[in-house]
Design a protein around this motif. Sequence first.
Motif, PDB file in Angstrom:
ATOM      1  N   GLY A 106       0.847  -1.355  -0.049  1.00 10.83           N
ATOM      2  CA  GLY A 106       0.090  -0.083  -0.100  1.00 10.83           C
ATOM      3  C   GLY A 106       0.612   1.346   0.025  1.00 10.83           C
ATOM      4  N   GLY A 107       2.172   1.242  -0.196  1.00  9.57           N
ATOM      5  CA  GLY A 107       3.021   2.523  -0.351  1.00  9.57           C
ATOM      6  C   GLY A 107       3.899   2.448   0.497  1.00  9.57           C
ATOM      7  N   PRO A 108       5.071   3.419   0.314  1.00  8.72           N
ATOM      8  CA  PRO A 108       6.132   3.639   1.094  1.00  8.72           C
ATOM      9  C   PRO A 108       5.688   3.697   2.766  1.00  8.72           C
ATOM     10  N   LEU A 109       6.837   3.470   3.548  1.00 12.06           N
ATOM     11  CA  LEU A 109       6.469   3.545   4.961  1.00 12.06           C
ATOM     12  C   LEU A 109       6.790   4.854   5.407  1.00 12.06           C
ATOM     13  N   THR A 110       6.008   5.914   5.143  1.00 13.69           N
ATOM     14  CA  THR A 110       6.198   7.141   5.706  1.00 13.69           C
ATOM     15  C   THR A 110       4.893   7.345   7.004  1.00 13.69           C
ATOM     16  N   THR A 111       4.978   8.444   7.423  1.00 10.59           N
ATOM     17  CA  THR A 111       4.293   8.724   8.509  1.00 10.59           C
ATOM     18  C   THR A 111       2.673   8.940   7.915  1.00 10.59           C
ATOM     19  N   GLU A 112       2.728   9.646   6.725  1.00 15.73           N
ATOM     20  CA  GLU A 112       1.476   9.902   6.339  1.00 15.73           C
ATOM     21  C   GLU A 112       0.855   8.576   5.552  1.00 15.73           C
ATOM     22  N   ASN A 113       1.436   7.790   5.081  1.00 16.75           N
ATOM     23  CA  ASN A 113       1.128   6.486   4.057  1.00 16.75           C
ATOM     24  C   ASN A 113       2.036   5.459   4.367  1.00 16.75           C
ATOM     25  N   GLY A 114       1.814   4.630   5.609  1.00 16.73           N
ATOM     26  CA  GLY A 114       2.755   3.311   6.018  1.00 16.73           C
ATOM     27  C   GLY A 114       1.832   2.328   6.660  1.00 16.73           C
ATOM     28  N   TRP A 115       2.663   1.269   6.845  1.00 16.93           N
ATOM     29  CA  TRP A 115       1.994   0.107   7.685  1.00 16.93           C
ATOM     30  C   TRP A 115       1.369   0.361   9.036  1.00 16.93           C
ATOM     31  N   ALA A 116       2.093   1.178   9.740  1.00 17.52           N
ATOM     32  CA  ALA A 116       1.800   1.489  10.932  1.00 17.52           C
ATOM     33  C   ALA A 116       0.528   2.288  10.972  1.00 17.52           C
ATOM     34  N   GLN A 117       0.295   3.521  10.169  1.00 11.09           N
ATOM     35  CA  GLN A 117      -0.779   4.325  10.031  1.00 11.09           C
ATOM     36  C   GLN A 117      -2.128   3.369   9.678  1.00 11.09           C
ATOM     37  N   ARG A 118      -1.943   2.475   8.685  1.00 10.81           N
ATOM     38  CA  ARG A 118      -2.950   1.554   8.449  1.00 10.81           C
ATOM     39  C   ARG A 118      -3.426   0.775   9.432  1.00 10.81           C
TER      40      ARG A 118
END
Length: 344
Positions: A106-118
């Motif tokens: 689902g995208g790069p592991l960034t603050t806005e778009n990452g595994w943790a945020q999902r």
Amino acid sequence: MPTGKRPTLAMVANAAGVSLPTASKVLNGRGDVSATTRARVEEVLREFGYVPQAGRRMLPPARVVDLVFDELISTYALELLRGVTEAGAAAGVDVVVSRLSDAQRGGPLTTENGWAQRLKSSGREGLIVVTSELTLAQVESFTRAGLSLVVIDPLNPPRVEVTSVGATNWLGGMAATEHLLSLGHRRIGFAGGPVQASCSQARLGGYRAALDNAGLRSDPALVLHGPFDYAGGLEMGTLLLDLENPPTAVFAASDATALGVMEATRRRGLRVPEDLSIVGFDDTIMASVSTPSLTTIRQPLQDMGRVALRTLLRLIAGDTLDSHHVELATNLVVRNSTAQAKEE
């Protein structure tokens, strides 16, 4: 806002542009709804002044954690899965199971778009990751998102503070090798896991310590590494038996690896244990049903899963742990794949 009649949950769902089951999940505090959808439904609930029907029992919010494997098709994974889910059921916690590649999609592991945020937006409280390679960036993203983390048999602990659950791998490797030494074997091969896997390195350390204690030098030609699976064991077993001076016994770092070594022996026209003694590591169901049944080091996989889940819940609750690293005891299970070495 509706007028005239009492608002229903169906009206709320329609106004929020979601399905009735989704609106019900928000109302009951379920975790498997995105943060954006949850906020929209809650806003409509307030606007409508929605009040549950008299006598309706509100369910407490479901607690949800993730259990992530690098690979699910193995008896090792199934044993851990059973332990985690049993402990989750006892604690009233739902366990969502996924594979590492799916979890990270689902995208790069960034603050806005990452595994943790999902995970956080889906209402997860934490996660357990099994035999997978985590980066420091991933671990830090979990911390920023407020997600607790426990790893089981990590391939590469990214930092010492990460809480882990495993077994006494070094002592298990030593016990396996000492068993073969007690049978008179002196050329003992090691069919290990991935080089970067800390559990495999610990088992290798135990193997070498047992040889040192017996006054034997570890022969680099007898030490190989590969994946923890049947194909890796088959390849390493073939390479070991191709040596000009092949081993008379092999300690394999997993049961699946050991069964691959066993097949390499069979293909060579040799017999286990008459021509080659083999010891595995795990004591999965395959160890007891193989032919011959496999001598192995038992690690309590179901207990490891239970401890991992309970430890995760303690982290979520903010408890202080006595240790970041928990090791459960291993023990040798002698079956029919090992025998006295032939006299030379």
